[in-house]
Design a protein around this motif. Structure first.
Motif, PDB file in Angstrom:
ATOM      1  N   GLY A   3      -9.854   1.662 -11.810  1.00  0.00           N
ATOM      2  CA  GLY A   3      -9.171   2.253 -12.587  1.00  0.00           C
ATOM      3  C   GLY A   3      -7.956   2.331 -11.118  1.00  0.00           C
ATOM      4  N   GLY A   4      -7.332   3.336 -12.068  1.00  0.00           N
ATOM      5  CA  GLY A   4      -5.974   4.137 -11.642  1.00  0.00           C
ATOM      6  C   GLY A   4      -6.357   4.738 -10.090  1.00  0.00           C
ATOM      7  N   THR A   5      -7.438   5.872  -9.925  1.00  0.00           N
ATOM      8  CA  THR A   5      -7.571   6.064  -8.743  1.00  0.00           C
ATOM      9  C   THR A   5      -8.580   5.549  -7.553  1.00  0.00           C
ATOM     10  N   SER A   6      -9.044   4.646  -7.858  1.00  0.00           N
ATOM     11  CA  SER A   6      -9.274   3.476  -7.097  1.00  0.00           C
ATOM     12  C   SER A   6      -8.775   2.324  -6.657  1.00  0.00           C
ATOM     13  N   VAL A   7      -7.807   2.447  -7.010  1.00  0.00           N
ATOM     14  CA  VAL A   7      -6.219   1.854  -6.273  1.00  0.00           C
ATOM     15  C   VAL A   7      -5.014   2.560  -5.949  1.00  0.00           C
ATOM     16  N   GLY A   8      -5.360   4.140  -5.651  1.00  0.00           N
ATOM     17  CA  GLY A   8      -4.034   5.128  -6.051  1.00  0.00           C
ATOM     18  C   GLY A   8      -3.453   4.767  -4.960  1.00  0.00           C
ATOM     19  N   ASP A   9      -3.981   4.462  -3.748  1.00  0.00           N
ATOM     20  CA  ASP A   9      -2.873   4.292  -2.401  1.00  0.00           C
ATOM     21  C   ASP A   9      -3.571   3.465  -1.746  1.00  0.00           C
ATOM     22  N   PRO A  10      -2.010   3.356  -0.140  1.00  0.00           N
ATOM     23  CA  PRO A  10      -2.692   1.771   0.085  1.00  0.00           C
ATOM     24  C   PRO A  10      -4.224   1.370   0.637  1.00  0.00           C
ATOM     25  N   GLU A  11      -4.910   2.354   1.113  1.00  0.00           N
ATOM     26  CA  GLU A  11      -6.204   2.781   1.809  1.00  0.00           C
ATOM     27  C   GLU A  11      -6.799   2.291   0.660  1.00  0.00           C
ATOM     28  N   ARG A  12      -6.596   2.325  -0.255  1.00  0.00           N
ATOM     29  CA  ARG A  12      -7.770   2.588  -1.421  1.00  0.00           C
ATOM     30  C   ARG A  12      -7.283   0.883  -1.791  1.00  0.00           C
ATOM     31  N   ILE A  13      -6.690   0.657  -1.470  1.00  0.00           N
ATOM     32  CA  ILE A  13      -6.225  -1.169  -1.859  1.00  0.00           C
ATOM     33  C   ILE A  13      -6.792  -1.568  -1.158  1.00  0.00           C
ATOM     34  N   ARG A  14      -7.190  -1.142   0.121  1.00  0.00           N
ATOM     35  CA  ARG A  14      -7.373  -2.176   1.276  1.00  0.00           C
ATOM     36  C   ARG A  14      -9.349  -1.932   0.756  1.00  0.00           C
ATOM     37  N   THR A  15      -9.676  -0.994   0.602  1.00  0.00           N
ATOM     38  CA  THR A  15     -10.840  -0.540   0.464  1.00  0.00           C
ATOM     39  C   THR A  15     -11.643  -1.431  -0.221  1.00  0.00           C
ATOM     40  N   VAL A  16     -10.696  -1.424  -2.021  1.00  0.00           N
ATOM     41  CA  VAL A  16     -11.440  -2.505  -2.736  1.00  0.00           C
ATOM     42  C   VAL A  16     -11.388  -4.171  -2.434  1.00  0.00           C
TER      43      VAL A  16
END
Ligand code: ADP
Ligand code: ASP
Ligand code: MG
Length: 427
Positions: free
Chosen positions: A31-44
């Protein structure tokens, strides 16, 4: 349930343990919050790479980053009052398109061969209803081919291509439906909906901090929950999963712990009440002083249906001296149309007054145990009465009792009901 830490190519254990059962094919929606910023995208990306290295084959479905969809909607409103549907869909779907490309780049950095697909490329054929299109068919040939080639397909959520070859948007929350439909089309073992809470809770955890994650919830209960205000997962996706037998797992993209499994059967030793929901998205219309004779309700609700207004709770008072009041609820967005429609009929019906009230909320108590346990409604009404909360309207289903109350009392109603039915208590 297996739990292991997989080492990254750098040789250092990163992130949280991967705790889902090892299965062959997973559709994972973020969902949106899960990929909300670059750090989140790298974590995913890091998490997905560990799933793949564990042996799972995964297909990702991604929402637009953070509040991007709201931002695009706002921009459209700033630029245009007409907002043509075709152009709205072109605009909104750009949010997901941006997100899939960024997720693929992060996956590449995590050492995975990943490929992004728009809804059209992924084979989502929809009808032509812009801004709220329905999926007609999913032809995931390219997704299958990518999987067979050992790649990770990353699909843009909530979008497709219409039978007239235009880009379409599946509506708010449509990414959940994309994920479920793709899981069905690919015959996936499970559809995992990753979000910012660790599963489906006994009530909105923002309103009641003691709310508990439900390890399991039945489809029947989840459908009642999502149709009465629980935003997660999107109701259409639950209906789709139920109809097509897709295994759903709602879970956290922050802690990665096991979340809520949605089951066909009712869990055994079931509590009578499982969850409390609330919904502030509706408004009330009252047609006062109408003559109580056959055909009045038919006339009102046919006219509303012809205008495409979806009516929910309907209450008709006992008539006094051959005159009665009829009240019903409609989505906020439809209040103006509903009022205009009924206003037009006022004279014909001989009604004294037509009025609208936007400040209402529906509070619902849900539980499949209600089928066999009398007294839930009574406890609900007593609890609200003790809290000094007036009930305006009541509606029920076999496993739900709902009360319409003043909107500013909704959260308090949820809190007292959650406590009264002991939903925060340890198992
Ligand atoms: P996503 O953006 O990941 O698709 P949403 O933002 O639409 O997810 O929905 C997740 C939010 O739903 C959570 O942050 C939570 O506060 C809220 N919520 C409300 N009621 C519930 C509930 N009963 N169980 C879980 N979450 C709920
Ligand atoms: N981004 C869209 C929305 O916010 C679609 C989705 O995420 O499901 O509604
Ligand atoms: Mg969200």
């Amino acid at each position: 349930m297996c739990q292991r830490l997989v080492r990254t190519p750098l040789g250092r254990a990163r992130g949280a343990p991967v705790t889902s059962p090892a299965v062959a094919l997973l559709v994972q929606k973020f969902g949106g919050t899960s990929v909300g910023d670059p750090e989140r995208i790298r974590t995913v990306a890091d998490y997905v790479s560990r799933c793949v290295r564990r042996g799972d084959r995964v297909v990702l479905v991604v929402s637009a980053m953070g509040k991007e969809t709201e931002e695009l909607l706002r921009l459209a409103g700033d630029v245009s009052t007409t907002r043509p549907g075709r152009e709205m869909d072109m605009l909104i779907t750009a949010g997901e398109r941006k997100a899939i490309a960024l997720v693929c780049m992060a996956l590449a950095d995590a050492g995975l061969d990943a490929e992004s697909y728009t809804g059209s490329q992924a084979g989502f054929i929809t009808d032509t209803r812009h801004t709220d299109a329905k999926i007609l068919e999913v032809r995931p040939d390219r997704i299958r081919a990518a999987l067979e080639a050992g790649r990770v397909p990353v699909v843009a959520g909530a979008q497709g291509v219409s039978t007239e070859n235009d880009v379409t948007f599946l509506g708010r929350g449509g990414s959940d439906t994309t994920a479920v439909a793709l899981a069905k089309a690919l015959g996936a073992d499970a559809c995992e909906l990753y979000t910012d809470v660790s599963g489906v809770f006994t009530t909105d955890p923002r309103v009641v901090p003691e709310a508990k994650k439900m390890a399991k919830v039945s489809f029947d209960e989840l459908l009642e929950m999502t149709s009465t205000g629980c935003p997660k997962p999107a109701m259409r996706s639950v209906e789709y999963a139920h109809r097509h037998g897709v295994t759903l797992h709602i879970r956290s993209a922050f802690t990665w712990e096991p979340g809520t499994w949605v089951t066909e059967e009712e869990p055994m030793e079931h509590a009578v009440v499982s969850a409390i929901t609330h919904d502030v998205s509706e408004a009330k219309v009252t047609v006062a002083g109408v003559p109580d004779h056959p055909g009045v309700a038919a006339r009102i609700f046919r006219a509303l249906a012809d205008e495409g207004v979806v009516v929910d709770t309907i209450v008709q008072n006992t008539s006094e001296a051959g005159v009665t009041d009829i009240s019903f609820t409609v989505p906020h967005a439809d209040l103006a149309v509903a009022l205009a429609t009924v206003d037009c009929l006022q004279e014909e019906l001989g009604a004294v007054r037509v009025s609208g009230d936007p400040d209402i909320a529906r509070v619902s108590v849900i539980g499949s145990g209600m089928r066999t346990n009398p007294g839930v409604a009574a406890t609900m009404f007593e609890t609200l009465a003790e809290a000094g909360i007036n009930i305006d309207m009541i509606s029920t289903s076999v496993i739900r009792t709902s009360c319409v109350v003043r909107q500013d009392q909704a959260e308090r109603a949820v809190q007292v009901l959650h406590a009264a039915f002991e939903l925060g208590a340890p198992y």
